[in-house]
Motif scaffolding. Structure first.
Motif, short mmCIF file in Angstrom:
data_model
loop_
_atom_site.label_atom_id
_atom_site.label_comp_id
_atom_site.label_asym_id
_atom_site.label_seq_id
_atom_site.Cartn_x
_atom_site.Cartn_y
_atom_site.Cartn_z
N ARG A 192 0.82 -1.21 0.00
CA ARG A 192 0.00 0.00 0.00
C ARG A 192 0.85 1.26 0.00
N ALA A 193 2.01 1.20 0.67
CA ALA A 193 2.91 2.35 0.65
C ALA A 193 3.43 2.60 -0.75
N PHE A 194 3.77 1.53 -1.48
CA PHE A 194 4.20 1.69 -2.87
C PHE A 194 3.09 2.31 -3.72
N LEU A 195 1.86 1.88 -3.51
CA LEU A 195 0.74 2.45 -4.27
C LEU A 195 0.57 3.94 -3.95
N SER A 196 0.75 4.29 -2.70
CA SER A 196 0.65 5.70 -2.31
C SER A 196 1.75 6.52 -2.96
N LEU A 197 2.95 5.98 -2.99
CA LEU A 197 4.06 6.68 -3.65
C LEU A 197 3.80 6.84 -5.15
N TYR A 198 3.26 5.80 -5.76
CA TYR A 198 2.97 5.90 -7.20
C TYR A 198 1.89 6.94 -7.47
N ALA A 199 0.85 6.93 -6.65
CA ALA A 199 -0.25 7.89 -6.85
C ALA A 199 0.24 9.33 -6.76
N ARG A 200 1.19 9.57 -5.85
CA ARG A 200 1.68 10.94 -5.64
C ARG A 200 2.74 11.35 -6.65
N LEU A 229 -5.04 -2.52 -4.50
CA LEU A 229 -4.37 -2.81 -5.78
C LEU A 229 -5.39 -2.97 -6.89
N TYR A 230 -6.52 -3.55 -6.56
CA TYR A 230 -7.62 -3.67 -7.53
C TYR A 230 -8.11 -2.28 -7.96
N ARG A 231 -8.29 -1.39 -7.00
CA ARG A 231 -8.75 -0.04 -7.35
C ARG A 231 -7.72 0.70 -8.20
N ALA A 232 -6.44 0.46 -7.93
CA ALA A 232 -5.39 1.17 -8.64
C ALA A 232 -5.17 0.65 -10.06
N THR A 233 -5.47 -0.64 -10.28
CA THR A 233 -5.15 -1.25 -11.56
C THR A 233 -6.36 -1.70 -12.37
N GLY A 234 -7.48 -1.93 -11.67
CA GLY A 234 -8.64 -2.49 -12.34
C GLY A 234 -8.54 -3.98 -12.59
N ASP A 235 -7.48 -4.61 -12.10
CA ASP A 235 -7.27 -6.04 -12.29
C ASP A 235 -8.20 -6.81 -11.34
N LYS A 236 -9.18 -7.47 -11.90
CA LYS A 236 -10.21 -8.13 -11.10
C LYS A 236 -9.68 -9.31 -10.30
N SER A 237 -8.50 -9.82 -10.66
CA SER A 237 -7.97 -10.98 -9.93
C SER A 237 -7.70 -10.64 -8.47
N TYR A 238 -7.35 -9.39 -8.20
CA TYR A 238 -7.08 -8.99 -6.82
C TYR A 238 -8.39 -8.88 -6.02
N HIS A 239 -9.42 -8.40 -6.70
CA HIS A 239 -10.74 -8.34 -6.06
C HIS A 239 -11.23 -9.75 -5.77
N GLU A 240 -11.04 -10.64 -6.72
CA GLU A 240 -11.47 -12.02 -6.55
C GLU A 240 -10.69 -12.70 -5.42
N ASP A 258 -8.12 7.57 -2.19
CA ASP A 258 -6.93 7.12 -2.91
C ASP A 258 -6.18 8.24 -3.59
N LYS A 259 -6.78 9.43 -3.66
CA LYS A 259 -6.13 10.55 -4.34
C LYS A 259 -5.09 11.19 -3.44
N PRO A 260 -3.88 11.44 -3.95
CA PRO A 260 -2.86 12.11 -3.14
C PRO A 260 -3.09 13.61 -3.08
N LYS A 261 -2.44 14.25 -2.13
CA LYS A 261 -2.49 15.70 -2.05
C LYS A 261 -1.49 16.29 -3.04
N ALA A 262 -1.93 17.27 -3.80
CA ALA A 262 -1.03 17.96 -4.72
C ALA A 262 -0.26 19.03 -3.95
N ILE A 263 1.07 18.88 -3.89
CA ILE A 263 1.91 19.86 -3.19
C ILE A 263 2.25 20.98 -4.15
N LYS A 264 1.97 22.22 -3.74
CA LYS A 264 2.23 23.39 -4.60
C LYS A 264 3.71 23.77 -4.57
#
Length: 365
Positions: A245-253, A298-309, A359-365
């Motif tokens: 989840r930390a990796f996903l957060s880093l990617y989102a930001r 990971l499912y929300r970030a990728t849309g890959d249904k295998s993780y949801h399943e 899931d949305k990161p904060k945009a740093i100005k």
């Protein structure tokens, strides 16, 4: 024989109709059972054992709080339960020290605290703040994360200890993973300078954790002994879920592909944690539910249904196990409730909208 079958048919049909089939029905059923068998209305706390009187320790209370947050998102009757529970947890908050934090049990001060117990509280309080907008949840998340990050020092190049008193001499993935994620999640609600500080601290934690504890398959070892430098190479579900989840957060930001690739590598490697006979994670649910949460993110970030399943298979197995014989301990039942409410979130407009924003990161100005 035919007459007997005909006489039994209405009862069988009624039983089939009455059995909870949707995740919402299952979550509601499990939650109602917990409220009946564990909840103390007077204190707002939950017992550690079914029908018992001794309040749960802070780790299990944190899992239960996350279940209550999930319930409150989908059923508003749990909002006052959540508020009263939060108030009851003040009994664990140690104010007799320079940097306050949650003790394992209701405090008299001076007991050895777990940094990982506190890291879980950060995450669930931030979720409660996102749900309600009530500032006290954000304030306590900030205070608790300050305690967690005070456990960082430069022995072995960094890392946060497992125990405040350094019992066991370990620096563990189970604290550094959620601590890093807590930094990233808190940064979303801070002003730019503070947000940048928390993001930087989270990145520092992840760099150390990856360098020190990540295995070749992408998953993480349990811990390192600071004195002997010996690594406990055991790979557990909650030590996968939080770094993922930390990796996903880093990617989102940042948008840096490396972080998504690492999350995907971990998601694939997590198949090694599955018990082939059950199609569920091999670990007890008190750990496994945190990997289920990572699967859903990971499912929300990728849309890959295998993780949801994969998440659904785990929850179904855990629910069937509960139906056959409910575990007597709170943390096991709370973990199931949390899993089920998270699945409900992916099936209801309120849940889908919540996580879309979260899931949305904060945009740093």
């Amino acid at each position: 024989m035919r007459l007997v079958a005909l006489l039994l048919f209405p009862a069988l049909l009624l039983s089939a109709v009455a059995a909870p089939t949707s995740h919402l029905e299952q979550a509601t059923e499990v939650m109602a059972s917990i409220q009946k068998n564990f909840y103390d209305r007077k204190s707002g706390l939950y017992a550690s054992k079914s029908g018992g009187k001794d309040p749960e320790l802070i780790w299990g209370s944190g899992v239960m709080f996350s279940a209550v947050v999930g319930a409150a998102r989908n059923d508003k009757q749990y909002r006052p339960v959540m508020r009263k529970f939060f108030d009851g947890l003040e009994g664990y908050w140690d104010l007799k020290v320079k940097i306050p934090g949650y003790e394992p049990g209701r405090t008299q001060g001076g007991n050895d605290k777990y940094y990982d117990d506190n890291a879980w509280m950060v995450l669930t309080f931030l979720e409660a703040y996102e749900l309600t907008g009530e500032s006290r949840y954000l304030k306590r998340a900030e205070e608790t994360l300050k305690f967690v990050t005070s456990g960082w020092d430069e022995e072995l190049g960094g890392g946060i200890w497992w125990h405040e008193a350094h019992k066991g001499d370990g620096k563990n993935t189970c604290v550094n993973g959620p601590a890093a994620l807590g930094c990233f999640r808190l940064a979303r609600f801070e002003k730019d300078a503070e947000a940048a500080k928390w993001n930087a601290f989270g990145e520092k934690i992840m760099v150390w954790t990856v360098k020190t504890l990540q295995a070749p398959n992408g998953l993480f070892a349990d811990s390192i002994n600071v004195k002997t430098k010996e690594i406990n190479h055991a790979q557990l579900t909650y030590n996968a879920g939080l770094p993922l989840r930390a990796f996903l957060s880093l990617y989102a930001r940042t948008g840096e592909r490396f972080y998504m690739d690492e999350a995907l590598r971990m998601g694939k490697a997590a198949n090694s944690l599955i018990d082939g006979s059950t199609s569920a994670y091999r670990d007890p649910i008190k750990w496994a539910h945190l990997m289920v949460e990572a699967d859903l993110e990971l499912y929300r970030a990728t849309g890959d249904k295998s993780y949801h399943e994969r998440a659904i298979k785990n929850a179904e197995y855990h629910y069937e196990t509960w139906k056959k014989s409910p575990a007597p301990d709170l943390i096991t039942q709370a973990s199931l409730a949390r899993e089920l409410w998270l699945l409900v979130d992916h099936e209801t407009p309120v849940g889908i909208e919540f996580w879309k924003k979260s899931d949305k990161p904060k945009a740093i100005k």
